[in-house]
Design an enzyme around this catalytic site. Sequence first.
Site, short mmCIF file in Angstrom:
data_model
loop_
_atom_site.label_atom_id
_atom_site.label_comp_id
_atom_site.label_asym_id
_atom_site.label_seq_id
_atom_site.Cartn_x
_atom_site.Cartn_y
_atom_site.Cartn_z
N ARG A 26 0.83 -1.21 0.00
CA ARG A 26 0.00 0.00 0.00
C ARG A 26 0.86 1.26 0.00
O ARG A 26 0.46 2.31 -0.49
CB ARG A 26 -0.98 0.01 1.19
CG ARG A 26 -1.86 1.25 1.20
CD ARG A 26 -3.12 1.18 2.03
NE ARG A 26 -3.06 0.33 3.17
CZ ARG A 26 -2.40 0.58 4.30
NH1 ARG A 26 -1.73 1.71 4.44
NH2 ARG A 26 -2.42 -0.28 5.29
N TYR A 79 -16.31 13.63 -15.98
CA TYR A 79 -16.68 12.30 -15.52
C TYR A 79 -17.65 12.45 -14.33
O TYR A 79 -17.48 13.33 -13.49
CB TYR A 79 -15.42 11.53 -15.11
CG TYR A 79 -15.71 10.07 -14.92
CD1 TYR A 79 -15.99 9.26 -16.01
CD2 TYR A 79 -15.75 9.51 -13.65
CE1 TYR A 79 -16.29 7.92 -15.85
CE2 TYR A 79 -16.06 8.17 -13.48
CZ TYR A 79 -16.33 7.39 -14.59
OH TYR A 79 -16.63 6.07 -14.42
N ASP A 152 -8.04 16.40 -16.66
CA ASP A 152 -8.31 14.99 -16.89
C ASP A 152 -8.06 14.74 -18.37
O ASP A 152 -8.78 15.22 -19.25
CB ASP A 152 -9.76 14.66 -16.51
CG ASP A 152 -10.05 13.16 -16.57
OD1 ASP A 152 -9.42 12.46 -17.40
OD2 ASP A 152 -10.92 12.69 -15.80
N LYS A 177 -8.55 3.04 -19.27
CA LYS A 177 -8.97 3.33 -20.64
C LYS A 177 -7.81 3.10 -21.61
O LYS A 177 -7.36 1.98 -21.72
CB LYS A 177 -9.53 4.76 -20.71
CG LYS A 177 -10.50 5.10 -19.56
CD LYS A 177 -11.78 4.30 -19.64
CE LYS A 177 -12.71 4.49 -18.44
NZ LYS A 177 -13.02 5.86 -18.04
#
Length: 363
Positions: A26, A79, A152, A177
């Site tokens: 993490r 988005y 973005d 994507k």
Amino acid sequence: MANSYELPYDPSGLNWSASDKNVYTRNGGANQKYLEEKLASLSGGEDCVALGSGVAALSGLFFALLKTGDHVVFSSVTYIAVYRLFNELLNNKFNIETTIVDTSDAEKVRAALRPNTKLIHIETPGNPTTGISDIKGIAKIAHDAGALLSVDNTFASPYNQLPLELGADFSVESLTKYINGHGDAMGGAIIGRKEHLDIIRFQSQVNLGGAISPFNAWLIMRGAVTLPLRMKQHNGNALKAARYLEDIPAVRFVAYPGLESHPGHRTALLQMSPGFGGVLSFGLKADHDTHNRFVSNLKLITSAVSLGHDESLIVFLGEKDERQYLYPEEFHGGFFRFSVGIEDSEDIVGDLEQAFKETGLSI
Ligand SMILES: *Cc1c(COP(=O)(O)O)cnc(C)c1O
């Protein structure tokens, strides 16, 4: 594939939250670090943090950067999670002031600034309308006001657009994507300067836990090898499909930044090269159900959310979309978001053509 690493002889002096050595995944791990180096280099940035999804990257950036009393200006077309974060969550839970603006007009951004404006967040091309905002112009407006600009860049990918070179402070990518490109893994990344990314890494990755899995980091790294080849094909196929659709009488509108008819085409030419990405939007001169029938008649193109997959995907966004009022007029009757894949362009256009015929629409 490891979630923890062997400790030294005396581990008691270790900082358990450190990301600069291998302790716990993490905090950072090998696959993740290689992916971050690749993305920083690809985007022309100093540093990168890769997280578990595009939304983890966006929320991670906002959480680390903003505090109560700060003001944010953000694009009216983004988005959906960005809309939720600024319109419902960060404002209501943390009293962060937010203003929604049509950022395709840079002057509206300037007019929305306040003395406490900390961040301007834009998405260009925007999901799902493909609206274009002027990165260079808005970066200047942000910096003159002592604010930061995040972009973005998911629809364009670094192959077609480099926000940091145009003056932005952060480039955000949904790795899910184009960068992964094969529709089989999720990830997100923020690219920018180390002074900011150290904060994002510590707060949003280590302490909020948005880490990417080592396997997904590896898959995305492998997918990214073919990014330029795939984007070349996406760009070409999308332009062909857009030009084909523009000539169909049953088509109500086509929105693709590569078309001369797109209101943002001139700005897109200045900031996107060599192409305009693989996503376009279009609507039919037909009722709600005919849009669904058209999709059900497609054979090659799949009805599914997401984009940037090697396969062509289409989604019907109906008239009930809660953000309809923020979209340009022509989008109000319901429309498709079409992520044009890397199949042979003749197969894609052929599939659209047979679906128009099968649905009884005039071509
Ligand atoms: C999909 C998408 C996101 C969110 O990415 P996830 O990986 O699904 O969390 C953010 N921005 C844009 C423009 C997107 O298309």
